[in-house]
Design a protein around this motif. Sequence first.
Motif, PDB file in Angstrom:
ATOM      1  N   TYR A   7     -56.495  -8.558  22.185  1.00  0.00           N
ATOM      2  CA  TYR A   7     -57.465  -7.544  21.784  1.00  0.00           C
ATOM      3  C   TYR A   7     -56.938  -6.171  22.165  1.00  0.00           C
ATOM      4  CZ  TYR A   7     -60.722 -11.410  21.072  1.00  0.00           C
ATOM      5  OH  TYR A   7     -61.319 -12.565  20.624  1.00  0.00           O
ATOM      6  N   TRP A   8     -57.656  -5.129  21.732  1.00  0.00           N
ATOM      7  CA  TRP A   8     -57.202  -3.762  21.976  1.00  0.00           C
ATOM      8  C   TRP A   8     -57.375  -3.326  23.413  1.00  0.00           C
ATOM      9  CZ3 TRP A   8     -59.783  -1.112  17.148  1.00  0.00           C
ATOM     10  CH2 TRP A   8     -59.131  -1.563  16.001  1.00  0.00           C
ATOM     11  N   TRP A   9     -58.186  -4.075  24.191  1.00  0.00           N
ATOM     12  CA  TRP A   9     -58.489  -3.637  25.558  1.00  0.00           C
ATOM     13  C   TRP A   9     -57.229  -3.569  26.416  1.00  0.00           C
ATOM     14  CZ3 TRP A   9     -57.807  -5.205  30.527  1.00  0.00           C
ATOM     15  CH2 TRP A   9     -58.597  -4.589  31.509  1.00  0.00           C
ATOM     16  N   SER A  10     -57.164  -2.519  27.232  1.00  0.00           N
ATOM     17  CA  SER A  10     -56.129  -2.395  28.258  1.00  0.00           C
ATOM     18  C   SER A  10     -56.644  -1.408  29.293  1.00  0.00           C
ATOM     19  CB  SER A  10     -54.798  -1.903  27.666  1.00  0.00           C
ATOM     20  OG  SER A  10     -54.966  -0.625  27.093  1.00  0.00           O
ATOM     21  N   ALA A  11     -56.003  -1.366  30.449  1.00  0.00           N
ATOM     22  CA  ALA A  11     -56.450  -0.459  31.509  1.00  0.00           C
ATOM     23  C   ALA A  11     -55.290  -0.155  32.434  1.00  0.00           C
ATOM     24  CB  ALA A  11     -57.621  -1.069  32.284  1.00  0.00           C
ATOM     25  N   LEU A  12     -55.418   0.971  33.161  1.00  0.00           N
ATOM     26  CA  LEU A  12     -54.329   1.480  33.990  1.00  0.00           C
ATOM     27  C   LEU A  12     -54.795   1.743  35.416  1.00  0.00           C
ATOM     28  CD1 LEU A  12     -53.019   4.248  31.549  1.00  0.00           C
ATOM     29  CD2 LEU A  12     -52.159   1.916  31.763  1.00  0.00           C
ATOM     30  N   ALA A  13     -53.851   1.699  36.336  1.00  0.00           N
ATOM     31  CA  ALA A  13     -54.054   2.163  37.710  1.00  0.00           C
ATOM     32  C   ALA A  13     -52.745   2.778  38.192  1.00  0.00           C
ATOM     33  CB  ALA A  13     -54.481   1.018  38.626  1.00  0.00           C
ATOM     34  N   CYS A  14     -52.825   3.638  39.193  1.00  0.00           N
ATOM     35  CA  CYS A  14     -51.631   4.296  39.734  1.00  0.00           C
ATOM     36  C   CYS A  14     -51.602   4.159  41.245  1.00  0.00           C
ATOM     37  CB  CYS A  14     -51.628   5.780  39.389  1.00  0.00           C
ATOM     38  SG  CYS A  14     -51.348   6.149  37.659  1.00  0.00           S
ATOM     39  N   GLY A  15     -50.396   4.107  41.815  1.00  0.00           N
ATOM     40  CA  GLY A  15     -50.245   4.098  43.263  1.00  0.00           C
ATOM     41  C   GLY A  15     -48.838   3.737  43.677  1.00  0.00           C
ATOM     42  N   SER A  16     -48.409   4.245  44.835  1.00  0.00           N
ATOM     43  CA  SER A  16     -47.062   3.996  45.374  1.00  0.00           C
ATOM     44  C   SER A  16     -45.973   4.350  44.362  1.00  0.00           C
ATOM     45  CB  SER A  16     -46.913   2.535  45.810  1.00  0.00           C
ATOM     46  OG  SER A  16     -47.676   2.283  46.964  1.00  0.00           O
ATOM     47  N   GLY A  17     -46.201   5.403  43.590  1.00  0.00           N
ATOM     48  CA  GLY A  17     -45.186   5.865  42.654  1.00  0.00           C
ATOM     49  C   GLY A  17     -45.016   4.995  41.427  1.00  0.00           C
ATOM     50  N   ARG A  18     -45.979   4.119  41.136  1.00  0.00           N
ATOM     51  CA  ARG A  18     -45.893   3.247  39.967  1.00  0.00           C
ATOM     52  C   ARG A  18     -47.152   3.356  39.128  1.00  0.00           C
ATOM     53  NH1 ARG A  18     -44.988   0.125  44.412  1.00  0.00           N
ATOM     54  NH2 ARG A  18     -42.807  -0.294  44.942  1.00  0.00           N
ATOM     55  N   LEU A  19     -47.007   3.029  37.848  1.00  0.00           N
ATOM     56  CA  LEU A  19     -48.127   2.925  36.921  1.00  0.00           C
ATOM     57  C   LEU A  19     -48.311   1.455  36.593  1.00  0.00           C
ATOM     58  CD1 LEU A  19     -50.158   4.210  34.897  1.00  0.00           C
ATOM     59  CD2 LEU A  19     -48.293   4.251  33.243  1.00  0.00           C
ATOM     60  N   TYR A  20     -49.530   0.953  36.752  1.00  0.00           N
ATOM     61  CA  TYR A  20     -49.827  -0.462  36.527  1.00  0.00           C
ATOM     62  C   TYR A  20     -50.692  -0.588  35.281  1.00  0.00           C
ATOM     63  CZ  TYR A  20     -48.463  -0.186  41.383  1.00  0.00           C
ATOM     64  OH  TYR A  20     -47.778   0.109  42.542  1.00  0.00           O
ATOM     65  N   ALA A  21     -50.227  -1.366  34.314  1.00  0.00           N
ATOM     66  CA  ALA A  21     -50.923  -1.545  33.044  1.00  0.00           C
ATOM     67  C   ALA A  21     -51.288  -3.007  32.865  1.00  0.00           C
ATOM     68  CB  ALA A  21     -50.046  -1.072  31.879  1.00  0.00           C
ATOM     69  N   GLN A  22     -52.519  -3.249  32.445  1.00  0.00           N
ATOM     70  CA  GLN A  22     -52.998  -4.620  32.259  1.00  0.00           C
ATOM     71  C   GLN A  22     -53.565  -4.777  30.859  1.00  0.00           C
ATOM     72  OE1 GLN A  22     -55.363  -6.375  35.495  1.00  0.00           O
ATOM     73  NE2 GLN A  22     -56.863  -6.978  33.962  1.00  0.00           N
ATOM     74  N   ASN A  23     -53.236  -5.891  30.196  1.00  0.00           N
ATOM     75  CA  ASN A  23     -53.811  -6.129  28.872  1.00  0.00           C
ATOM     76  C   ASN A  23     -54.855  -7.234  28.936  1.00  0.00           C
ATOM     77  OD1 ASN A  23     -52.491  -8.630  28.769  1.00  0.00           O
ATOM     78  ND2 ASN A  23     -50.940  -7.976  27.294  1.00  0.00           N
ATOM     79  N   HIS A  24     -55.472  -7.524  27.783  1.00  0.00           N
ATOM     80  CA  HIS A  24     -56.586  -8.471  27.736  1.00  0.00           C
ATOM     81  C   HIS A  24     -56.160  -9.891  28.090  1.00  0.00           C
ATOM     82  CE1 HIS A  24     -59.488 -11.221  25.777  1.00  0.00           C
ATOM     83  NE2 HIS A  24     -60.375 -10.312  26.141  1.00  0.00           N
ATOM     84  N   ASP A  25     -54.888 -10.224  27.908  1.00  0.00           N
ATOM     85  CA  ASP A  25     -54.406 -11.576  28.193  1.00  0.00           C
ATOM     86  C   ASP A  25     -54.038 -11.776  29.661  1.00  0.00           C
ATOM     87  OD1 ASP A  25     -54.758 -12.034  25.538  1.00  0.00           O
ATOM     88  OD2 ASP A  25     -52.640 -11.894  25.008  1.00  0.00           O
ATOM     89  N   GLY A  26     -54.206 -10.735  30.482  1.00  0.00           N
ATOM     90  CA  GLY A  26     -53.901 -10.865  31.896  1.00  0.00           C
ATOM     91  C   GLY A  26     -52.458 -10.625  32.255  1.00  0.00           C
ATOM     92  N   VAL A  27     -51.720  -9.952  31.403  1.00  0.00           N
ATOM     93  CA  VAL A  27     -50.342  -9.558  31.732  1.00  0.00           C
ATOM     94  C   VAL A  27     -50.409  -8.198  32.425  1.00  0.00           C
ATOM     95  CG1 VAL A  27     -48.057  -9.013  30.843  1.00  0.00           C
ATOM     96  CG2 VAL A  27     -49.405 -10.846  29.795  1.00  0.00           C
ATOM     97  N   LEU A  28     -50.008  -8.182  33.680  1.00  0.00           N
ATOM     98  CA  LEU A  28     -50.026  -6.967  34.496  1.00  0.00           C
ATOM     99  C   LEU A  28     -48.585  -6.510  34.709  1.00  0.00           C
ATOM    100  CD1 LEU A  28     -51.669  -4.988  36.316  1.00  0.00           C
ATOM    101  CD2 LEU A  28     -51.330  -6.618  38.188  1.00  0.00           C
ATOM    102  N   THR A  29     -48.305  -5.249  34.357  1.00  0.00           N
ATOM    103  CA  THR A  29     -46.935  -4.731  34.388  1.00  0.00           C
ATOM    104  C   THR A  29     -46.887  -3.436  35.172  1.00  0.00           C
ATOM    105  OG1 THR A  29     -46.520  -5.693  32.208  1.00  0.00           O
ATOM    106  CG2 THR A  29     -44.956  -4.042  32.982  1.00  0.00           C
ATOM    107  N   ALA A  30     -45.863  -3.295  36.005  1.00  0.00           N
ATOM    108  CA  ALA A  30     -45.625  -2.050  36.737  1.00  0.00           C
ATOM    109  C   ALA A  30     -44.511  -1.275  36.050  1.00  0.00           C
ATOM    110  CB  ALA A  30     -45.248  -2.347  38.183  1.00  0.00           C
ATOM    111  N   PHE A  31     -44.745   0.034  35.846  1.00  0.00           N
ATOM    112  CA  PHE A  31     -43.773   0.915  35.198  1.00  0.00           C
ATOM    113  C   PHE A  31     -43.429   2.081  36.117  1.00  0.00           C
ATOM    114  CE2 PHE A  31     -46.220  -0.921  31.680  1.00  0.00           C
ATOM    115  CZ  PHE A  31     -45.216  -1.332  30.807  1.00  0.00           C
ATOM    116  N   ASP A  32     -42.241   2.618  35.914  1.00  0.00           N
ATOM    117  CA  ASP A  32     -41.901   3.917  36.477  1.00  0.00           C
ATOM    118  C   ASP A  32     -42.622   4.970  35.628  1.00  0.00           C
ATOM    119  OD1 ASP A  32     -40.647   6.478  36.836  1.00  0.00           O
ATOM    120  OD2 ASP A  32     -38.944   5.477  37.754  1.00  0.00           O
TER     121      ASP A  32
END
Length: 288
Positions: A7-32
Amino acid sequence: MDLGGSYWWSALACGSGRLYAQNHDGVLTAFDPATGKKIWTVELPGQYSFTSPPTFAAGVVYTGGAGSGGTLYAVDAASGAVLWTRSVANGDNSSPAVTANGVYVSYACEQTYAFGPESGDPIWHHDTECSGGGGRTPVVADGGVWVRDDAGMTPTVLDATDGAVRGTYEAANWSPAPAFDGRQGYFVDDGVLQERHSRTLATRWKFEGDGRISTAPIVVNGYVYVGSLSGRLWALNGATGQSVWSTDVGAPINEPDEHNVSEPLTGLGAGGGLVVVPATDLLVAYGQ
């Protein structure tokens, strides 16, 4: 960056110099955040429907998932390793509110939980002996957990230490999350912003604006910011409710939809000397 997902849903969080992105399927990814380079990815186990935005606190990313019951997750922000999981009555639409003493989530029928941030050990569970789909993000302030129920129960304040009911307050259950500055609480209900004392719940001032105030308020350095469906943005003196300045953003500022997964959850933001406003198809930043 394409996050994928059913689905289109996704959400973000930030901390410790990283960006954390999560999608509707539960895949959580950390980015620079500077380059977009992927640092790690984890597929959160045991659930398949994720609608609770992640929260970063003290080197850990907390989030919730649903599908078969509900699960609360704690993920190491440096490596992506799942540190612990805990079962909850539902895992929908409740971004964890995290303090040094607890991780708080709240689901339909005021099913509200507190867990230890490091161990995940249960601290308390406010059980109303009913359940359902959906949830609302709780707000933790002045020793209370402010709960807005997704199933129609009266908004309630629970004691953050033991979960005991401290009181109730008047607001529609679909009203956006309140904001706090010490014992001053700011609540948007039926298009109007009002300030209440966090203990007595007495209303000391109201700001009607254009009668279409739609956003969850935020507080920055004693000023309260709210936006309207008309596209108006106000900065108010938090002590008096007087407007300090206002502007037309250029597009409607829609209310947050905490229940549906058709689009990401929106809200005002602040940081780095800026106030950032998502308004329909615009993203507008205001400086000092």
